[in-house]
Write a protein that holds these residues in place. Structure first.
Motif, PDB file in Angstrom:
ATOM      1  N   TYR A   6      -6.425   6.139  -8.316  1.00  0.00           N
ATOM      2  CA  TYR A   6      -5.371   5.123  -8.352  1.00  0.00           C
ATOM      3  C   TYR A   6      -4.682   5.067  -6.981  1.00  0.00           C
ATOM      4  O   TYR A   6      -4.151   6.067  -6.507  1.00  0.00           O
ATOM      5  CB  TYR A   6      -4.411   5.518  -9.471  1.00  0.00           C
ATOM      6  CG  TYR A   6      -3.214   4.653  -9.749  1.00  0.00           C
ATOM      7  CD1 TYR A   6      -2.985   3.434  -9.125  1.00  0.00           C
ATOM      8  CD2 TYR A   6      -2.279   5.076 -10.689  1.00  0.00           C
ATOM      9  CE1 TYR A   6      -1.878   2.678  -9.413  1.00  0.00           C
ATOM     10  CE2 TYR A   6      -1.154   4.329 -10.996  1.00  0.00           C
ATOM     11  CZ  TYR A   6      -0.963   3.124 -10.345  1.00  0.00           C
ATOM     12  OH  TYR A   6       0.145   2.376 -10.629  1.00  0.00           O
ATOM     13  N   LEU A   7      -4.709   3.892  -6.361  1.00  0.00           N
ATOM     14  CA  LEU A   7      -4.042   3.659  -5.073  1.00  0.00           C
ATOM     15  C   LEU A   7      -2.837   2.760  -5.268  1.00  0.00           C
ATOM     16  O   LEU A   7      -2.941   1.683  -5.866  1.00  0.00           O
ATOM     17  CB  LEU A   7      -5.009   2.991  -4.086  1.00  0.00           C
ATOM     18  CG  LEU A   7      -4.378   2.423  -2.797  1.00  0.00           C
ATOM     19  CD1 LEU A   7      -3.798   3.538  -1.938  1.00  0.00           C
ATOM     20  CD2 LEU A   7      -5.396   1.606  -2.017  1.00  0.00           C
ATOM     21  N   ARG A   8      -1.711   3.188  -4.742  1.00  0.00           N
ATOM     22  CA  ARG A   8      -0.518   2.344  -4.678  1.00  0.00           C
ATOM     23  C   ARG A   8      -0.367   1.903  -3.218  1.00  0.00           C
ATOM     24  O   ARG A   8      -0.054   2.724  -2.355  1.00  0.00           O
ATOM     25  CB  ARG A   8       0.715   3.097  -5.160  1.00  0.00           C
ATOM     26  CG  ARG A   8       0.652   3.501  -6.625  1.00  0.00           C
ATOM     27  CD  ARG A   8       1.898   4.244  -7.050  1.00  0.00           C
ATOM     28  NE  ARG A   8       3.078   3.402  -6.964  1.00  0.00           N
ATOM     29  CZ  ARG A   8       3.631   2.778  -8.000  1.00  0.00           C
ATOM     30  NH1 ARG A   8       3.111   2.896  -9.204  1.00  0.00           N
ATOM     31  NH2 ARG A   8       4.708   2.038  -7.845  1.00  0.00           N
ATOM     32  N   LEU A   9      -0.606   0.634  -2.966  1.00  0.00           N
ATOM     33  CA  LEU A   9      -0.609   0.082  -1.615  1.00  0.00           C
ATOM     34  C   LEU A   9       0.629  -0.790  -1.418  1.00  0.00           C
ATOM     35  O   LEU A   9       0.753  -1.858  -2.022  1.00  0.00           O
ATOM     36  CB  LEU A   9      -1.885  -0.733  -1.394  1.00  0.00           C
ATOM     37  CG  LEU A   9      -1.996  -1.513  -0.076  1.00  0.00           C
ATOM     38  CD1 LEU A   9      -1.880  -0.587   1.125  1.00  0.00           C
ATOM     39  CD2 LEU A   9      -3.315  -2.282  -0.038  1.00  0.00           C
ATOM     40  N   SER A  10       1.543  -0.335  -0.571  1.00  0.00           N
ATOM     41  CA  SER A  10       2.729  -1.126  -0.265  1.00  0.00           C
ATOM     42  C   SER A  10       2.375  -2.203   0.757  1.00  0.00           C
ATOM     43  O   SER A  10       1.811  -1.898   1.812  1.00  0.00           O
ATOM     44  CB  SER A  10       3.839  -0.232   0.287  1.00  0.00           C
ATOM     45  OG  SER A  10       4.981  -1.000   0.622  1.00  0.00           O
ATOM     46  N   VAL A  11       2.698  -3.449   0.448  1.00  0.00           N
ATOM     47  CA  VAL A  11       2.382  -4.546   1.366  1.00  0.00           C
ATOM     48  C   VAL A  11       3.604  -5.008   2.153  1.00  0.00           C
ATOM     49  O   VAL A  11       3.487  -5.810   3.076  1.00  0.00           O
ATOM     50  CB  VAL A  11       1.739  -5.730   0.609  1.00  0.00           C
ATOM     51  CG1 VAL A  11       0.397  -5.314   0.033  1.00  0.00           C
ATOM     52  CG2 VAL A  11       2.656  -6.273  -0.480  1.00  0.00           C
ATOM     53  N   LEU A  20      -0.417  -3.168  -5.962  1.00  0.00           N
ATOM     54  CA  LEU A  20       0.243  -3.708  -4.783  1.00  0.00           C
ATOM     55  C   LEU A  20       1.743  -3.675  -5.027  1.00  0.00           C
ATOM     56  O   LEU A  20       2.249  -4.257  -5.991  1.00  0.00           O
ATOM     57  CB  LEU A  20      -0.247  -5.126  -4.503  1.00  0.00           C
ATOM     58  CG  LEU A  20      -1.771  -5.250  -4.343  1.00  0.00           C
ATOM     59  CD1 LEU A  20      -2.188  -6.712  -4.227  1.00  0.00           C
ATOM     60  CD2 LEU A  20      -2.271  -4.462  -3.145  1.00  0.00           C
ATOM     61  N   THR A  21       2.450  -2.963  -4.149  1.00  0.00           N
ATOM     62  CA  THR A  21       3.876  -2.747  -4.348  1.00  0.00           C
ATOM     63  C   THR A  21       4.642  -3.166  -3.104  1.00  0.00           C
ATOM     64  O   THR A  21       4.083  -3.657  -2.133  1.00  0.00           O
ATOM     65  CB  THR A  21       4.164  -1.262  -4.651  1.00  0.00           C
ATOM     66  OG1 THR A  21       3.935  -0.482  -3.478  1.00  0.00           O
ATOM     67  CG2 THR A  21       3.290  -0.744  -5.779  1.00  0.00           C
ATOM     68  N   GLY A  22       5.941  -2.928  -3.130  1.00  0.00           N
ATOM     69  CA  GLY A  22       6.793  -3.172  -1.990  1.00  0.00           C
ATOM     70  C   GLY A  22       7.822  -2.063  -1.915  1.00  0.00           C
ATOM     71  O   GLY A  22       7.525  -0.930  -2.305  1.00  0.00           O
ATOM     72  N   ILE A  57      -0.244   4.316   0.227  1.00  0.00           N
ATOM     73  CA  ILE A  57      -0.305   3.864   1.611  1.00  0.00           C
ATOM     74  C   ILE A  57       0.901   2.969   1.853  1.00  0.00           C
ATOM     75  O   ILE A  57       1.155   2.024   1.093  1.00  0.00           O
ATOM     76  CB  ILE A  57      -1.603   3.089   1.897  1.00  0.00           C
ATOM     77  CG1 ILE A  57      -2.826   3.980   1.763  1.00  0.00           C
ATOM     78  CG2 ILE A  57      -1.544   2.460   3.298  1.00  0.00           C
ATOM     79  CD1 ILE A  57      -3.013   4.975   2.881  1.00  0.00           C
ATOM     80  N   SER A  58       1.650   3.251   2.910  1.00  0.00           N
ATOM     81  CA  SER A  58       2.821   2.444   3.228  1.00  0.00           C
ATOM     82  C   SER A  58       2.409   1.141   3.902  1.00  0.00           C
ATOM     83  O   SER A  58       1.265   0.970   4.342  1.00  0.00           O
ATOM     84  CB  SER A  58       3.764   3.220   4.154  1.00  0.00           C
ATOM     85  OG  SER A  58       3.216   3.269   5.472  1.00  0.00           O
TER      86      SER A  58
END
Length: 322
Positions: free
Chosen positions: A12-17, A64-66, A259-260
């Motif tokens: 599981y990847l949480r990628l901040s855009v 995809l997060t912020g 990933i920030s």
């Protein structure tokens, strides 16, 4: 496959855009977002490179997060690129829902599978007080449209001491006929909310004990699921989830990496620093990026130390999306 020194597998990847946000939530950005010196954010092509690298290492789900992802006009491109990546089975977005009625159709067309929408109160006035925006009806309209499109919807609500039992009753009444999972998240200490945390933190076990007494049953946890323990009850169409980072065994089941928006790998939400991967990302070299991630996974700690007040480099939750 990404496996750390403690045998945990990472699907599981949480990628901040972006770390920008248009809300002023009392527990996160009460004074609003202010851009720092490091305002770089990954391009859509660079975000796609990140997803390819993680997919090659066994990642199956991308969130995809912020900040607030809807502030990026190219978010549909990022969703589509993530969904088209071999090995990625689910693409999710976490949002405050402010723009949801206008953008959700485009997200669905791009391939979005799941939405997590932040709603800390179902009372419009309290919602406005907590977020700085009087827009709860608009958010609920967006959720209804997402459900029409077949997108799985979950609602995130931060647990706050004052009024917690009333808000629980309101959410329980709502999900009796509403097929959504409401996930109560323990308020987490960050570098900027020390005083707020001290006066508002509520342990999730308080809610959990009440649910169990009322006949709610714990569900099995999916391999690529987030940290929530989810409960169901035969009298309700919706479900309740609990995210309790101050619980004793919370880190044992960790299956996610972050990933920030600046291209740094965060092995823990509350790590002292991120590992800079931007050189590999900017070159579009997903193989070299995967190799660097593989080497870095050995540095992942066994657990955070939130219970000791150690929050690492986490100034506020907008930095990495929680």
């Amino acid at each position: 496959m990404l496996i750390d020194n403690y045998g945990r597998r990472f699907y599981y990847l949480r990628l901040s855009v972006t770390d920008a946000c248009n809300f002023r939530c009392s527990y996160c950005l009460p004074d609003g977002y202010s851009a720092g010196d490091d305002s770089l954010q990954l391009s859509s092509a660079e975000a796609a490179t990140v997803v390819r690298a993680f997919a090659s290492l066994g990642t199956q789900k991308v969130r995809l997060t912020g900040g607030e992802p809807s502030l990026r006009s190219d978010l549909p491109e990022i969703i589509a690129a993530s969904k088209a990546t071999p090995g990625i089975r689910r693409v999710a977005v976490t949002s405050n829902g402010y723009k949801l009625p206008r953008v959700v159709d485009g997200w669905h067309a791009a391939g979005l599978d799941q939405l997590n929408i932040s709603i800390d109160s179902l009372d419009p006035a309290e919602f406005a007080e907590l977020t700085g925006h009087d827009c709860l009806p608009r958010v609920l309209q967006g959720i209804a449209r997402a459900q029409q499109l077949g997108i799985e919807v979950k609602v995130n609500a931060v647990l706050l001491q004052d009024g917690s039992r009333r808000r629980l009753r309101e959410f329980l009444s709502w999900i009796r006929e509403m097929p959504v999972t409401v996930r109560f998240i323990e308020l987490m200490r960050t570098g900027e909310n020390k005083a707020y945390f001290a006066s508002n933190h509520l342990r999730g076990q308080v809610i959990e004990h009440q649910l169990l007494e009322d006949g709610w049953q714990l569900l099995p946890r999916a391999r690529d699921a987030g940290p929530a323990r989810e409960y169901r009850h035969p009298a309700y169409r919706g479900r309740i989830g609990l995210i309790t980072p101050y619980g004793e065994d919370f880190c044992n089941s960790c299956n996610r990496l972050r990933i920030s928006a600046q291209g740094r790998l965060h092995l823990c939400l509350f790590a002292d620093h991120g590992i800079d991967l931007y050189r590999e990302i900017s070159r579009g070299d997903s193989r070299a990026l995967a190799e660097k991630i593989q080497r870095a996974i050995g540095e992942k700690p066994l657990q955070h130390h939130l219970d000791q007040g150690q929050v690492g480099a986490m100034r506020n939750l907008s930095q990495l999306g929680g």
